[in-house]
Design an enzyme around this catalytic site. Structure first.
Site, PDB file in Angstrom:
ATOM      1  N   TYR A   1       0.843  -1.202   0.000  1.00  0.00           N
ATOM      2  CA  TYR A   1       0.000   0.000   0.000  1.00  0.00           C
ATOM      3  C   TYR A   1       0.873   1.245   0.000  1.00  0.00           C
ATOM      4  CZ  TYR A   1      -4.183  -2.701   1.265  1.00  0.00           C
ATOM      5  OH  TYR A   1      -5.236  -3.575   1.273  1.00  0.00           O
TER       6      TYR A   1
ATOM      7  N   TYR B   1      -0.548 -10.207   0.531  1.00  0.00           N
ATOM      8  CA  TYR B   1       0.587  -9.711   1.323  1.00  0.00           C
ATOM      9  C   TYR B   1       0.567 -10.291   2.737  1.00  0.00           C
ATOM     10  CZ  TYR B   1      -2.963  -6.366   2.935  1.00  0.00           C
ATOM     11  OH  TYR B   1      -4.109  -5.795   3.434  1.00  0.00           O
TER      12      TYR B   1
ATOM     13  N   ARG C   1      -2.975 -11.950   3.755  1.00  0.00           N
ATOM     14  CA  ARG C   1      -4.269 -11.482   3.267  1.00  0.00           C
ATOM     15  C   ARG C   1      -4.482 -11.973   1.843  1.00  0.00           C
ATOM     16  NH1 ARG C   1      -7.699  -7.797   4.442  1.00  0.00           N
ATOM     17  NH2 ARG C   1      -8.977  -9.611   4.143  1.00  0.00           N
TER      18      ARG C   1
ATOM     19  N   HIS D   1      -7.377  -8.513  -2.443  1.00  0.00           N
ATOM     20  CA  HIS D   1      -8.677  -7.874  -2.182  1.00  0.00           C
ATOM     21  C   HIS D   1      -8.667  -6.402  -2.550  1.00  0.00           C
ATOM     22  CE1 HIS D   1      -6.354  -7.016   1.499  1.00  0.00           C
ATOM     23  NE2 HIS D   1      -7.067  -5.928   1.576  1.00  0.00           N
TER      24      HIS D   1
ATOM     25  N   HIS E   1     -10.732  -2.901  -1.153  1.00  0.00           N
ATOM     26  CA  HIS E   1     -11.646  -2.325  -0.155  1.00  0.00           C
ATOM     27  C   HIS E   1     -12.708  -1.490  -0.862  1.00  0.00           C
ATOM     28  CE1 HIS E   1      -9.223  -3.214   3.503  1.00  0.00           C
ATOM     29  NE2 HIS E   1      -8.216  -3.187   2.643  1.00  0.00           N
TER      30      HIS E   1
END
Lengths: 193, 241
Positions: free
Chosen positions: B107, B146, B156, B159, B161
């Site tokens: 991110y 990640y 995770r 995905h 959000h």
């Protein structure tokens, strides 16, 4: 309630996670040049700032630590108690260092429900964060209003003792403090709305 | 006399808040049950956002942060679907915001401690206001999985959000879309905090092979359902509320 049998299920929530700023407040974390402006910077952008009250506070976890990786969203009526889709929404986060949030807004008016009941002035709060699989919803009232006359608060009081968790303290003229406790003795009342 | 109110939420289809397998929930999930209140005009009303706030590239994550027209690393995908209410009626004019990791699972955020590289041409944020038939579309790249600290290191699943505003503050939804076929989905405690199998599955975007084979990029379809409204009658409401 028969009409509810054939309805589809609402999509489930998932946590907003620790990186929610990227999508919700990108300019705040210096992702500039994509969205012209972050959403919900001021709930009443066209109002005179002299008419605003200030609400400050922190959100505490079960360890008693104030959190700075959460996001708050608020929704409220205008000073006359009217809701408009164009005004009344704010989105903000606590300061990284002080872990305090600050909201400048108008004091909402008395809200008349469609059934004629009068609600005392209040602001809806929604909390999103890492560790919360669903957003939490609560309400903030003002301690200098006649809260004993509010039918919803009286109803809650019948079964819950910590009604004061919904009431902001007046700390000076036009300044209120509203802390939110996710857990512990002072756990805030959260609503299924 | 009847008034409009939101259909009560079915918590059997929602994640558990207090779910220790997801470690961060331990000190954050409230211990008391939620207090159920009949909704008032405060919850039934909500902010509505004007299409004027949306820039031309807001829903194209492959271009909205690119420098000198360089594309981000990763394979390009289109995520699309329809926003519906519980009666399966499309919701138009609703704001959808998304955020995601880059192709390496990183991110663009100061709190992301993952050692994967930042992509200078990818920020990972987008938004869109649903069209007259309730549809939305995002052009982006496939986010990577990640590792993150939970019970030791866990992963995770890939995905995106999603944050959605309907017409009522009480319809507000924040969720995540997963990708069909990802073996990490069933291992994820955040996914597994939802006890109902069908509800968990509803978060998986499905590969749209018809479109993918004609456009040279992968299409994923993800429909989202917000709470609906129904009439309630005063005589059924709790006294005085």
């Amino acid at each position: 309630m028969n009409d509810l049998k054939n309805i589809a299920d609402e999509t489930p929530f998932q946590t907003a996670g620790p990186f929610l700023h990227i999508g919700c407040l990108p300019n705040l974390i210096n992702i500039n040049g994509i969205f012209k402006e972050d959403l919900g910077l001021s709930p009443f952008a066209n109002y005179n700032i002299d008419d605003f009250i200030s609400v400050t506070g922190s959100v505490f976890d079960g360890n008693g630590d104030a959190l700075n990786d959460i996001m708050l969203e608020t929704w409220q009526s205008d000073e006359k108690g009217n809701y408009s889709p164009d005004n009344g929404f704010a989105r903000f986060v606590p300061d990284i260092a002080t872990k305090k949030y600050s909201l400048s807004t108008v004091k909402p008016g008395f809200v008349r429900n469609i059934n004629g009941n009068i609600q005392r002035p209040h602001i809806l709060f929604s909390i999103s964060s890492r560790g919360l699989n669903m957003n939490l919803n609560t309400r903030m009232y003002f301690e200098d209003d006649d809260l004993d006359e509010d039918s919803l608060l009286c109803y809650i009081k019948k079964t819950r003792s910590n009604i004061s968790s919904l009431v902001a303290k007046k700390i000076s003229e036009n300044c209120y403090q509203f802390d939110i406790f996710l857990q512990g003795d002072k756990e805030t009342i959260f609503f299924d709305i | 006399m009847g008034i409009k109110s939101l259909i009560k939420r079915n918590y059997n289809k929602q994640p558990r808040l207090d779910y220790p397998d997801y470690k961060s929930s331990i000190f954050r999930a409230p211990k008391n049950d939620k207090f159920s209140i009949p909704d008032s005009i405060s919850e039934v009303s909500g902010p509505i956002f004007n299409k004027k706030i949306i820039g031309k590239l807001d829903n194209d994550l492959t271009l909205n942060f690119s420098k000198n027209n360089k594309p981000p690393i990763g394979h390009k995908i289109i995520v699309h679907g329809t926003l519906l209410n519980q009666y399966l009626k499309p919701i138009e004019g609703a704001l959808i915001e998304i955020w995601q990791a880059n192709a390496a699972g990183k991110y663009l955020h100061m709190n992301d401690k993952n050692i994967a590289p930042i992509d200078p041409n990818f920020a990972g944020c987008g938004r869109y206001i649903t069209s007259s038939n309730g549809t939305y579309e995002f052009i982006t790249i496939q986010p990577g999985p990640y590792p993150y600290p939970n019970r030791g290191i866990e992963w995770r699943p890939m995905h995106i959000h999603f944050s959605i505003f309907g017409k009522s503050f009480g319809q507000r939804l924040i969720t995540q879309m997963y990708f069909e076929g990802d073996p990490l989905i069933k291992l994820c405690p955040m996914v597994n905090s939802i006890p109902d199998t069908k509800a968990r599955t509803s978060l998986i975007g499905s590969l749209d092979t018809t479109k993918s084979n004609t456009h040279q990029l992968l299409f994923y379809k993800f429909d989202i359902i917000l709470r609906g409204m129904h009439q309630t009658y005063f005589e059924n409401r709790k006294e005085g509320l």
